[in-house]
Design a protein around this motif. Structure first.
Motif, PDB file in Angstrom:
ATOM      1  N   HIS A  67       0.837  -1.204   0.000  1.00 34.79           N
ATOM      2  CA  HIS A  67       0.000   0.000   0.000  1.00 34.79           C
ATOM      3  C   HIS A  67       0.873   1.256   0.000  1.00 34.79           C
ATOM      4  O   HIS A  67       0.604   2.218  -0.743  1.00 34.79           O
ATOM      5  CB  HIS A  67      -0.919   0.004   1.220  1.00 34.79           C
ATOM      6  N   ARG A  70       2.454   1.812  -3.436  1.00 33.88           N
ATOM      7  CA  ARG A  70       1.490   2.353  -4.395  1.00 33.88           C
ATOM      8  C   ARG A  70       1.166   3.816  -4.069  1.00 33.88           C
ATOM      9  O   ARG A  70       1.033   4.649  -4.968  1.00 33.88           O
ATOM     10  CB  ARG A  70       0.204   1.514  -4.375  1.00 33.88           C
ATOM     11  N   ASP A  91      -8.051 -10.773  -1.971  1.00 25.75           N
ATOM     12  CA  ASP A  91      -8.797  -9.772  -2.742  1.00 25.75           C
ATOM     13  C   ASP A  91      -8.146  -8.397  -2.631  1.00 25.75           C
ATOM     14  O   ASP A  91      -7.996  -7.679  -3.628  1.00 25.75           O
ATOM     15  CB  ASP A  91     -10.239  -9.713  -2.242  1.00 25.75           C
ATOM     16  N   GLN A  92      -7.730  -8.028  -1.428  1.00 21.61           N
ATOM     17  CA  GLN A  92      -7.101  -6.725  -1.209  1.00 21.61           C
ATOM     18  C   GLN A  92      -5.819  -6.582  -2.022  1.00 21.61           C
ATOM     19  O   GLN A  92      -5.574  -5.546  -2.659  1.00 21.61           O
ATOM     20  CB  GLN A  92      -6.799  -6.548   0.281  1.00 21.61           C
ATOM     21  N   LEU A  94      -4.884  -8.381  -4.716  1.00 20.09           N
ATOM     22  CA  LEU A  94      -5.163  -8.399  -6.153  1.00 20.09           C
ATOM     23  C   LEU A  94      -5.615  -7.022  -6.629  1.00 20.09           C
ATOM     24  O   LEU A  94      -5.246  -6.580  -7.728  1.00 20.09           O
ATOM     25  CB  LEU A  94      -6.225  -9.450  -6.477  1.00 20.09           C
ATOM     26  N   LYS A  95      -6.388  -6.330  -5.810  1.00 17.30           N
ATOM     27  CA  LYS A  95      -6.843  -4.989  -6.179  1.00 17.30           C
ATOM     28  C   LYS A  95      -5.697  -3.983  -6.188  1.00 17.30           C
ATOM     29  O   LYS A  95      -5.805  -2.925  -6.804  1.00 17.30           O
ATOM     30  CB  LYS A  95      -7.946  -4.532  -5.224  1.00 17.30           C
ATOM     31  N   MET A  96      -4.593  -4.317  -5.502  1.00 19.61           N
ATOM     32  CA  MET A  96      -3.414  -3.451  -5.538  1.00 19.61           C
ATOM     33  C   MET A  96      -2.474  -3.821  -6.679  1.00 19.61           C
ATOM     34  O   MET A  96      -1.391  -3.264  -6.802  1.00 19.61           O
ATOM     35  CB  MET A  96      -2.686  -3.497  -4.195  1.00 19.61           C
ATOM     36  N   GLY A  97      -2.891  -4.785  -7.504  1.00 21.87           N
ATOM     37  CA  GLY A  97      -2.165  -5.044  -8.741  1.00 21.87           C
ATOM     38  C   GLY A  97      -0.971  -5.961  -8.644  1.00 21.87           C
ATOM     39  O   GLY A  97      -0.005  -5.796  -9.402  1.00 21.87           O
ATOM     40  N   TYR A 101       0.304 -14.545  -7.137  1.00 24.58           N
ATOM     41  CA  TYR A 101       0.074 -14.811  -5.717  1.00 24.58           C
ATOM     42  C   TYR A 101       0.338 -16.289  -5.465  1.00 24.58           C
ATOM     43  O   TYR A 101      -0.383 -17.148  -5.958  1.00 24.58           O
ATOM     44  CB  TYR A 101      -1.369 -14.456  -5.360  1.00 24.58           C
TER      45      TYR A 101
END
Length: 222
Positions: A67, A70, A91-92, A94-97, A101
């Motif tokens: 985080h 980014r 999910d968190q 993956l949403k940060m690109g 994984y």
């Protein structure tokens, strides 16, 4: 050569990450950290291409580190290698690109797949524009059997030879040089390289300017 930073608080896993990464000649590990804060401070001052990142670390987790990277617009990709497999964390991230994984324990073959995915992403965005065909390679699932090794050949070894050929100079590499890079016998290297030539994934040419016996050179197709 891609520059890699490993952020992992378990020394044994960190060593495994490094060993697997440096088996691929496209990558070089330039730093390792056991603390996310120290990694963030270093990455804010030094360029890197890829972070191999754990989630569960004391003081500063992998989620917090990614985080922060980014938020500061630090241009580095991330592959997660972690025991964290709860849906909310996955999910968190993956949403940060994240590029890929991996859930511990993992195999060398799966780790190599993650490195290949990173390389495909980087190669696709090297130019000013990205074609639909290049995007399809990133997002469309591979055809069944596209990367599988035939009977008698090991998938992990096949991936290793592929990586070496992709990193080879334009004139190609002889089997002796490939043998030194991979710690495999010359006979084994030739068998795998010739298989890739038969599949149309590589070229082979004969070099007569050796001052002695001609030798065969191998390189990957563009």
């Amino acid at each position: 050569m891609y520059r890699v930073v490993i952020v992992e608080d378990d020394p044994m896993v960190s060593l495994l990450d490094r060993t697997f990464t440096e088996k691929d000649p496209r990558f070089r590990v330039i730093q390792t950290f056991q603390d996310g804060r120290a990694a963030l401070e270093w990455l804010a001052q030094n360029p890197a291409d890829l972070v191999v990142l754990d989630v569960y670390m004391p003081l500063f987790t992998g989620v917090e580190l990614l985080h922060a990277l980014r938020e500061r617009a630090i241009p580095v990709d991330a592959i997660m290698v972690t025991a964290a497999n709860d849906a909310a964390t996955v999910d968190q991230l993956l949403k940060m690109g994240v590029v890929d994984y991996l859930v511990k324990p993992f195999t060398y073959e799966r780790f190599q797949q993650a490195l290949d995915t990173f390389c495909r992403h980087r190669e696709a965005v090297m130019g000013e524009e990205v074609t639909q065909g290049e995007l399809d390679k990133l997002f469309a699932p591979p055809e069944s059997g596209e990367h599988s090794a035939p009977k008698g050949l090991q998938e992990s070894t096949l991936r290793l030879i592929r990586s070496c050929l992709r990193a080879a100079p334009p004139q190609g590499l002889p089997s002796e040089a490939l043998s030194k890079q991979t710690n495999l016998s010359v006979v084994t290297v030739r068998r795998y390289a010739n298989y890739l030539v038969e599949r149309g994934e590589a070229f082979s040419t004969i070099n007569y300017d050796t001052g002695g016996r001609p030798c065969r050179l191998y390189r990957a197709k563009e």
